[in-house]
Design an enzyme around this catalytic site. Structure first.
Site, PDB file in Angstrom:
ATOM      1  N   HIS A 136      10.364  -6.154   3.215  1.00  0.00           N
ATOM      2  CA  HIS A 136       8.892  -6.115   3.290  1.00  0.00           C
ATOM      3  C   HIS A 136       8.375  -4.695   3.086  1.00  0.00           C
ATOM      4  O   HIS A 136       7.449  -4.462   2.294  1.00  0.00           O
ATOM      5  CB  HIS A 136       8.409  -6.637   4.641  1.00  0.00           C
ATOM      6  CG  HIS A 136       6.960  -6.352   4.893  1.00  0.00           C
ATOM      7  ND1 HIS A 136       5.947  -7.160   4.440  1.00  0.00           N
ATOM      8  CD2 HIS A 136       6.349  -5.318   5.538  1.00  0.00           C
ATOM      9  CE1 HIS A 136       4.783  -6.644   4.782  1.00  0.00           C
ATOM     10  NE2 HIS A 136       4.992  -5.523   5.453  1.00  0.00           N
ATOM     11  N   HIS A 141       5.486  -2.356   0.098  1.00  0.00           N
ATOM     12  CA  HIS A 141       4.602  -1.200   0.260  1.00  0.00           C
ATOM     13  C   HIS A 141       4.857  -0.049  -0.708  1.00  0.00           C
ATOM     14  O   HIS A 141       3.903   0.559  -1.208  1.00  0.00           O
ATOM     15  CB  HIS A 141       4.726  -0.649   1.687  1.00  0.00           C
ATOM     16  CG  HIS A 141       4.002  -1.433   2.720  1.00  0.00           C
ATOM     17  ND1 HIS A 141       2.643  -1.374   2.901  1.00  0.00           N
ATOM     18  CD2 HIS A 141       4.463  -2.307   3.665  1.00  0.00           C
ATOM     19  CE1 HIS A 141       2.286  -2.167   3.901  1.00  0.00           C
ATOM     20  NE2 HIS A 141       3.371  -2.750   4.380  1.00  0.00           N
ATOM     21  N   GLU A 182      -2.192  -5.013   3.616  1.00  0.00           N
ATOM     22  CA  GLU A 182      -1.229  -6.090   3.868  1.00  0.00           C
ATOM     23  C   GLU A 182      -1.554  -7.373   3.086  1.00  0.00           C
ATOM     24  O   GLU A 182      -0.657  -7.990   2.526  1.00  0.00           O
ATOM     25  CB  GLU A 182      -1.167  -6.403   5.363  1.00  0.00           C
ATOM     26  CG  GLU A 182      -0.496  -5.326   6.199  1.00  0.00           C
ATOM     27  CD  GLU A 182       1.013  -5.242   5.986  1.00  0.00           C
ATOM     28  OE1 GLU A 182       1.586  -6.115   5.300  1.00  0.00           O
ATOM     29  OE2 GLU A 182       1.615  -4.285   6.501  1.00  0.00           O
TER      30      GLU A 182
END
Length: 293
Positions: A136, A141, A182
């Site tokens: 993740h 990111h 997000e």
């Protein structure tokens, strides 16, 4: 049948057992200690998402992926990622055991350090994980941190988070991060595209956010977002859409103090509500969440 072992907790989620020695919660990534099974989990996740996201991810994400030392065969070495990031936007990736306290998180972001969990999910957790892991954090990111606009916005968010803590209004600011970094969508020439890491690192939500008739897709409005709760246990009921990624630069320069005062004490909105004044791009049916209630 032998019951499946519960997933171990990491970092802040593990309580005192998860607290590292360093006050900034950083740890050595320990890249050489990753097992063949852990690299195989990364490979599966990377290849599955890499097949899915073309035509779904924003062009800035795709550009970041092309320019980073990141591939399917092995979990990336944070030092190599940091070398490239530092030259492009001045960021670096630092390893942490998992979730970290808010003030630690903000302090890292304010100084252009992205704290990434060093652990990776187990092979029986491929589709859902409560805690953010290395897939993740890195796949979702880091490519966007190669973009100067997003890089500046995330640093400004870190600085703003430290102020919001002092003012006691952190939940309002946290919603801005949630619905942008997000779970944000952006309009581009070819249509809606994903830039939020929580979507782009999730196979199921990458499909749900763009294709499913259930969620609302609403034009981003700062005051609206600051009053809107979000889901941490399921797909989002509403996604907020930027007209252009450059709009984040305007958010980065906003004086939030008057906004905090303007929303203080006002009612908060549930994630799936549509307001009369919303700029609705597509009104959802709500069928997914209704079926699960």
């Amino acid at each position: 049948m032998k019951p499946r072992a519960s997933a171990p907790k990491h970092g802040l989620a593990a309580g005192e057992a998860g607290r590292p020695e360093r006050a900034d919660w950083t740890v050595d990534q320990g890249w050489k200690r990753y097992t063949a099974e852990e690299h195989a989990v990364w490979k599966f996740l990377f290849e599955r998402q890499s097949r899915l996201v073309p035509g779904r991810a924003c062009r800035e994400f795709e550009a970041g992926m092309r320019d980073l030392p990141i591939g399917a065969d092995r979990i990336p070495d944070f030092r190599r990622l940091s070398d490239v990031l530092a030259r492009r936007t001045g960021w670096q990736v630092v390893a942490v055991p998992g979730l970290v306290p808010d003030e630690v998180f903000f302090e890292h972001l304010a100084n252009r350090r992205f704290p990434a969990g060093r652990f990776i999910r187990r092979a029986d957790q491929l589709d859902y994980l409560e805690e953010p892991d290395v897939f993740h954090d890195v796949f979702g990111h880091v490519p966007m941190l190669m973009n100067p606009t997003l890089a500046d916005f995330v640093q400004a968010y870190g600085e703003g988070g430290l102020r919001a803590q002092r003012l006691g209004v952190l939940p309002n600011l946290a919603r801005v991060y949630w619905y942008t970094v997000e779970f944000g969508l952006v309009r581009q020439d070819a249509g809606l595209r994903i830039y939020g890491s929580g979507i782009i690192s999730s196979y199921a939500e990458s499909l749900f956010a763009l294709d499913d008739p259930s969620p609302n897709r609403i034009r981003f409005d700062l005051a609206r977002v600051m009053r809107t709760r979000y889901r941490i246990d399921d797909f989002q009921e509403s996604y907020f859409v930027l007209d252009d990624l450059e709009d984040l630069l305007e958010l980065a320069s906003v004086d939030f103090a008057p906004l905090y005062e303007s929303v203080r004490g006002l009612a908060e909105w549930e994630p799936g509500i549509v307001l009369p004044e919303d700029g609705v791009l597509s009104r959802g049916t709500g069928s997914h969440h209704a079926a699960r209630r």
